[in-house]
Design a protein around this motif. Sequence first.
Motif, PDB file in Angstrom:
ATOM      1  N   GLY A 216      17.337  43.919  10.839  1.00 21.57           N
ATOM      2  CA  GLY A 216      17.759  44.876   9.829  1.00 21.57           C
ATOM      3  C   GLY A 216      19.251  44.903   9.578  1.00 21.57           C
ATOM      4  O   GLY A 216      19.719  45.676   8.744  1.00 21.57           O
ATOM      5  N   LEU A 217      19.987  44.059  10.271  1.00 20.88           N
ATOM      6  CA  LEU A 217      21.441  44.020  10.082  1.00 20.88           C
ATOM      7  C   LEU A 217      21.769  43.297   8.785  1.00 20.88           C
ATOM      8  O   LEU A 217      21.330  42.171   8.556  1.00 20.88           O
ATOM      9  N   LYS A 218      22.540  43.947   7.937  1.00 19.45           N
ATOM     10  CA  LYS A 218      22.933  43.338   6.672  1.00 19.45           C
ATOM     11  C   LYS A 218      24.289  42.674   6.861  1.00 19.45           C
ATOM     12  O   LYS A 218      25.264  43.325   7.268  1.00 19.45           O
ATOM     13  N   ILE A 219      24.340  41.383   6.578  1.00 24.31           N
ATOM     14  CA  ILE A 219      25.565  40.614   6.790  1.00 24.31           C
ATOM     15  C   ILE A 219      26.120  40.220   5.431  1.00 24.31           C
ATOM     16  O   ILE A 219      25.564  39.362   4.748  1.00 24.31           O
TER      17      ILE A 219
ATOM     18  N   GLN B 211      20.243  51.824   0.409  1.00 20.96           N
ATOM     19  CA  GLN B 211      20.210  52.939   1.353  1.00 20.96           C
ATOM     20  C   GLN B 211      19.193  52.719   2.478  1.00 20.96           C
ATOM     21  O   GLN B 211      19.056  53.583   3.360  1.00 20.96           O
ATOM     22  N   ALA B 212      18.479  51.582   2.434  1.00 17.20           N
ATOM     23  CA  ALA B 212      17.452  51.351   3.457  1.00 17.20           C
ATOM     24  C   ALA B 212      18.091  51.260   4.839  1.00 17.20           C
ATOM     25  O   ALA B 212      19.163  50.666   5.012  1.00 17.20           O
ATOM     26  N   THR B 213      17.434  51.839   5.802  1.00 13.62           N
ATOM     27  CA  THR B 213      17.956  51.806   7.176  1.00 13.62           C
ATOM     28  C   THR B 213      17.557  50.503   7.862  1.00 13.62           C
ATOM     29  O   THR B 213      16.648  49.790   7.409  1.00 13.62           O
ATOM     30  N   ALA B 214      18.232  50.222   8.961  1.00 12.87           N
ATOM     31  CA  ALA B 214      17.930  48.999   9.703  1.00 12.87           C
ATOM     32  C   ALA B 214      16.472  48.950  10.168  1.00 12.87           C
ATOM     33  O   ALA B 214      15.824  47.907  10.044  1.00 12.87           O
TER      34      ALA B 214
ATOM     35  N   LEU C 160       9.837  44.592  -1.577  1.00 10.26           N
ATOM     36  CA  LEU C 160      11.113  44.513  -2.283  1.00 10.26           C
ATOM     37  C   LEU C 160      11.736  45.887  -2.484  1.00 10.26           C
ATOM     38  O   LEU C 160      12.958  45.997  -2.619  1.00 10.26           O
ATOM     39  N   ALA C 161      10.924  46.897  -2.538  1.00 14.30           N
ATOM     40  CA  ALA C 161      11.483  48.243  -2.710  1.00 14.30           C
ATOM     41  C   ALA C 161      12.408  48.594  -1.550  1.00 14.30           C
ATOM     42  O   ALA C 161      13.412  49.280  -1.737  1.00 14.30           O
TER      43      ALA C 161
END
Lengths: 132, 211
Positions: free
Chosen positions: A31-34, B90-93, B83-84
């Motif tokens: 879930g980490l956005k890079i 704002q989606a969390t990890a 995809l939503a």
Amino acid sequence: MTNVRALAERDLGHTLEREMGIAVALIAPDGLKISTTNDGRPLVGRVLWSQPRTNTESGEVVIVPDPVVELRRSSLSRVPLTGEHWSVIIPSGPTAGAPLEIYMLDASRSLEGGRNLGVIKLPLQRVKQAVP
Amino acid sequence: MEFENIKDALDTLLETNAAGRFAVLGTRKRSHDAEVVHNRAQVTTYYANGDFPKSGGSYGGPFQHDVILKIEFLVSAAARADLAILNNPQATAPQLTAALAASTDATAEADAALDALVSTVWNIIMSPENSKLGLSYNPQRWITGFQKNDPSPKGALVLLSGSMTMIASVLEYPTPEVGVPGVSVDTTVKLTADVSGETLDTAAQGVKEGA
């Protein structure tokens, strides 16, 4: 004394990440956005939206939509591995202000080499909304 | 020959029951463009093989013809993910992790799409009400097998093909080739003299013949 590999890796700062670099973002399996490099710069690389392919029936070369992203490995805080589910966000085209598109890393294809030269090549798959 | 009617009947049956789920390209060349196939799966039928068992016919016919038809399938698929969530800044990890973990790659999607297509076509052909394939007799149709090929990445999509084998049995009645009728020429020849130069007198000839 600097060896050739180190020189090639350093050159990636020019060939992949200078003026012609395209901003991309990765979403890691955790879930980490890079979207930035290790040193805080925007993450950029080379994006090829289409590739030449040979039509096996006619023998002619055709250009097909086959997006590939090439990034400098040393810029990534986490490097994708074959088989992992990553998401990759790229512009829909090379023009300024192009809308962003989301792709999935093709987990069925090995991430092509470039390990020694410090490049990682990410083949992408088009993604559709999952059926709930 | 009758096997051509079997193939046409199969095409018609599949087209009638396709309901937009696939395109039947019986006699036209199918497309290998992944984008085209992605919009609609393709089914192609063709006459692949035929046997004429000697024990199944008499000297003058009819002749038993064991027909083997191939039904080829071509599907194309993209990966699937929520995809939503992935598009939501704002989606969390944990949400992103769950969305990525639940995603499927295009190869798996293509595999599932082909399985669904094969199931659909098999059900159409093997339904009891379709046992005659729309013909006036029972051709004893039977699906003998299915073969799935390896997936083929085509750009950002994956193509997957497979083929099903259907057998049927028909009677062939040989029909002689009909020649082209000649052009008839209608003309009247009036002979006024024979080879000797004598003037013909039909009335007189009649008298002579009768004499």
